[in-house]
Design an enzyme around this catalytic site. Structure first.
Site, short mmCIF file in Angstrom:
data_model
loop_
_atom_site.label_atom_id
_atom_site.label_comp_id
_atom_site.label_asym_id
_atom_site.label_seq_id
_atom_site.Cartn_x
_atom_site.Cartn_y
_atom_site.Cartn_z
N ASN A 1 22.14 17.35 2.66
CA ASN A 1 21.10 18.32 2.30
C ASN A 1 21.63 19.74 2.17
O ASN A 1 21.04 20.55 1.48
CB ASN A 1 19.97 18.28 3.33
CG ASN A 1 20.47 18.39 4.74
OD1 ASN A 1 21.44 17.72 5.12
ND2 ASN A 1 19.83 19.22 5.54
N GLN B 1 17.66 13.47 -0.17
CA GLN B 1 18.14 14.41 -1.18
C GLN B 1 18.56 13.72 -2.47
O GLN B 1 18.78 14.38 -3.48
CB GLN B 1 19.33 15.21 -0.62
CG GLN B 1 18.97 16.13 0.52
CD GLN B 1 18.13 17.31 0.09
OE1 GLN B 1 18.11 17.71 -1.07
NE2 GLN B 1 17.41 17.89 1.04
N HIS C 1 8.39 15.23 -1.59
CA HIS C 1 8.39 16.64 -2.03
C HIS C 1 9.76 17.14 -2.44
O HIS C 1 9.91 18.28 -2.85
CB HIS C 1 7.77 17.54 -0.95
CG HIS C 1 8.62 17.79 0.24
ND1 HIS C 1 9.26 18.98 0.46
CD2 HIS C 1 8.97 16.99 1.27
CE1 HIS C 1 9.94 18.92 1.60
NE2 HIS C 1 9.77 17.72 2.10
N CYS D 1 15.66 27.36 11.97
CA CYS D 1 14.93 26.87 13.14
C CYS D 1 13.45 27.11 12.86
O CYS D 1 13.10 27.76 11.90
CB CYS D 1 15.44 27.62 14.37
SG CYS D 1 14.25 28.17 15.54
#
Lengths: 354, 395
Positions: free
Chosen positions: B150, B178, B200, B323
């Site tokens: 990713n 991915q 998505h 994060c």
């Protein structure tokens, strides 16, 4: 438009500071410094991420004020410049004040540099203290609300830092601040003030020191002034000068910690009378005006955050060292704590007690 | 605004939106109902499952709908682990640069007594089938290797790794979040036993994904409740999202070659343009990477400042792994490919899709060049590097 970076902790003070700067016509950016991971503070990883509730509070206020808002990750710097130094002080037998280091190295240095990157010439915090310009010098003064005054933890500020810092709460009372927060519908208007050292939320300093150092501290002897052994202590990091509780020694008259020595791992105990000193020295001294006074002079000193000021004669002994002769004997002068000098409302400077 | 963060999420396509809309006010029945109106919904659900299966080269009965990639990863790994443990197999093989949905699940299993081997991914960000073969033991319960990374976009030799696992009789899971919709993925031909995907990432809606479990592979439910998804995933089916996902996937698979050619050409130009910046390095293999992925490290630069100033110039990009607070940690992926800490902090990920244009790519190149020069101009770290006080890490 003038641009300001607002350091927002998620508390009510910095939120109102952000609002006031905006009212004052500044183009404001809000930010929160991520200073430590929960593991570092001994809080379970699963609870929240990096004091996320505080971040969400700050974000909510910034959104309400239509300010851009960012969280900056300063964990590596905070660990190196504040947490490790804090632990090393305890390991050396002195009692540090990490909030002073955080202001000095994190907020007014690293964060200001980040502000500059973002094109902000002004850094804003919610501290209760005042900055004023007199002739060509900046002076740091106590807050109008004496009960909230935080000038003690700001003594390390330099002229350059004072020049580009704003404390919008300096002339306000806490009740005004809460009222402004309520009027503006801030989520944190009733949030209690933070009390503890942020990375030691449970108040267990000794456990924090061991966690940061990654080692345990051995037990050793309690000794009296003449060197005779009067008991066993559970590791020097558990003790600070003036402490009476938790010594575990039965005696008709109470014992106090009078000294902590890392070199032979002893803690010296004594009676109340042995706690008093009439003189002391400070190092790493910052004169806010930028120059060292030529001759001894008298003023007042605070040896602890919440201590009333005491009369003192100050003898500059070098570029950044100072000798104090107290007007009255002082109880528990604690190495590692800050001694801050005042002339009325004005902060003259401060340093670390030896 | 130039959107160059398509690995984070994508714009929902028109086809996906059009497929979803009727579910909100026309075909809104609960597929579990017994009346005819509910049956319409059930038919639409099963039709979507069949179409998705066709796109992935598997059987419709092997497709379970989940909330997305993280849930699929969790369920696949925990299921295979439980099945393995029942036979006394408590060893799992993975790689050091997996997504946290995989790594954190493995950590949890370690606490439960599993042994986890994380394979080295080398400087080019690619693990070899030989490494997998060498790591497999008699008690290996699962091999899990991501299809494409990713952050740095490197594509793994999944078919060959699958073949190794098949030969040794070890279940093989791949996090293909991915990859699906961007490069060819075929469950049968690629020897995959479990596969995770998320809608998505290919212009489908958020909150919906798929876990493929090949026939014969165990699947244990993470969520107890009703008997939806043949008892493997309780909760009323998110039909609008499922139909949107099916439409987006079909569209992505149909246009894959054209899109990959277009996006790949823009990626090449972007890499070429950024590589001219002094003291920078491309992360991940030059060739074996996703068509839209560009990831660079710039020496003497803080990733956070870089992103803020790019945002100011209207470029939406990312760096490291954000994060939940939105702040950045040094990327575990970049550390895994051997970038030192200070360099891993100065990374930039730009991920393109077919809606980006060559003109946008030129504007990105200009913006990055300007911002890097500006930040270096005010960085004490950079000054020390230029003055020779500290040596450059990136030549």
């Amino acid at each position: 438009m003038k641009k300001a970076l607002i350091a927002m902790s998620g508390g009510v003070d910095s939120s109102v500071a952000a609002f006031l700067m905006q009212q004052d016509g500044f183009d404001c950016i809000g930010c929160t410094m991520k200073l430590y991971d929960n593991e570092d503070a001994g809080v379970s990883r699963t609870r929240t991420c990096c004091s996320l509730d505080d971040v969400e509070d700050a974000r909510s206020v910034a959104f309400r004020l239509h300010m851009p808002y960012y969280v900056f990750n300063f964990t590596a710097d905070f660990r190196r410049l504040v947490m490790e130094k804090f632990a090393q002080c305890y390991a050396r037998g002195v009692t540090p004040n990490p909030c002073i280091d955080c202001n000095r190295y994190m907020k007014f240095d690293l964060l200001y540099r980040r502000a500059a990157v973002l094109g902000c010439g002004v850094l804003v915090t919610g501290h209760y203290a005042r900055i004023e310009k007199q002739a060509d010098k900046y002076i740091l003064k106590k807050a109008s609300d004496a009960s909230k005054d935080q000038s003690y933890v700001l003594y390390a500020m330099t002229q350059a830092q004072l020049a580009h810092t704003r404390f919008p709460l300096g002339s306000l009372h806490k009740t005004d601040v809460r009222r402004i927060a309520l009027e503006n519908g801030f989520i944190n208007a009733d949030k209690p003030d933070s009390q503890d050292i942020c990375f030691v939320p449970d108040g267990d300093y000794a456990a924090a020191v061991e966690r940061i150092c990654g080692r345990r501290f051995p037990d050793g002897d309690f000794v009296s002034a003449d060197g005779s052994v009067i008991g066993r202590h559970k590791g020097i990091i558990h003790y600070t000068v003036g402490q009476r509780k938790g010594l575990g020694i039965a005696s008709s008259e109470p014992y106090y910690v009078c000294g902590v020595r890392a070199c032979d791992n002893t803690v010296r105990l004594g009676r109340i009378g042995e706690l008093y000193r009439t003189e002391a020295d400070a190092a790493d001294f910052n004169w806010i005006g930028g120059s060292v006074p030529h001759a001894p002079f008298t003023c007042t000193v605070k040896l602890r955050y919440r201590q009333p000021e005491q009369p003192v004669t100050v003898v500059p002994t070098g570029e950044n060292t100072v000798h104090f002769v107290f007007g009255e004997p002082q109880r528990a002068v604690t190495p590692g704590q800050a001694a801050v000098l005042y002339d009325g409302d004005i902060v003259l400077g401060g340093g670390t007690l030896m | 605004m130039i959107y160059a963060d398509n690995a984070a999420t994508t714009k929902t396509s028109r086809a996906a939106i059009d497929a979803m809309l009727p579910c909100f006010d026309t075909v809104y029945g609960n597929p579990s109902g017994l009346y005819a109106f509910a049956q319409q919904a059930k038919e639409a659900l099963e039709d979507a499952r069949a179409r998705i299966a066709r796109c992935l080269g598997c059987d419709a009965r092997e497709v379970t709908f989940t909330s997305g990639g993280s849930e699929s990863d969790n369920q696949a790994i925990l299921s295979a682990a439980k099945a393995g443990a029942a036979k006394g197999k408590k060893h799992i093989i993975s790689t050091a640069f997996e997504h946290h949905a995989v790594l954190h699940t493995l950590k949890k299993l370690e606490a439960d007594g599993f042994e986890v081997t994380l394979l080295d991914v080398h400087e080019n960000g690619i693990v070899t089938p030989q490494q997998v073969a060498d790591a497999i033991r008699g008690d290996t319960a699962l091999v899990t290797v991501m299809f494409a990374n990713n952050e740095i976009g490197t594509v793994q030799p999944i078919r060959a790794i699958g073949a190794v696992c098949r030969e040794k009789g070890v279940p093989f899971h791949t996090d293909a979040v991915q990859a699906v919709g961007h490069i060819p993925v075929n469950v049968r031909e690629d020897n995959i036993d479990y596969l995770s995907l998320s809608a998505h990432k290919f212009h489908g809606p958020r909150g919906i994904g798929v876990l493929v479990a090949r026939k014969g592979m165990r699947l244990y439910s993470l969520i107890e409740g009703g008997a939806q998804e043949r008892g493997k995933r309780a909760g009323t089916e998110n039909l609008p999202a499922i139909l949107g996902m099916a439409a987006a996937l079909e569209e992505a698979v149909q246009n894959m070659e054209t899109n990959a050619a277009k996006v790949g050409a823009m990626r090449e130009r972007l890499i070429e343009g950024l590589a001219e910046i002094p003291h920078c390095v491309l992360n991940g293999d030059r060739n074996e990477r996703l068509p839209g992925n560009v990831n660079f490290c710039f020496e003497g630069i803080e990733g956070e400042s870089l992103l803020l100033l790019l945002d100011d110039k209207g470029v939406a990009a990312s760096s490291g792994s954000a994060c939940t607070s939105g702040s950045l940690d040094p990327s575990h992926v970049l550390l895994a490919i051997g970038r030192p800490h200070e360099i891993a902090h100065g990374s930039l990920r730009l991920t393109l899709c077919e809606e980006n244009t060559p003109a946008e790519v030129e504007r990105i190149i200009d913006a990055v060049r300007e911002v890097v020069a500006y930040l270096r101009g005010m960085s004490p770290v950079w000054r020390d590097l230029v003055n020779g006080k500290t040596p450059f890490v990136i030549p």
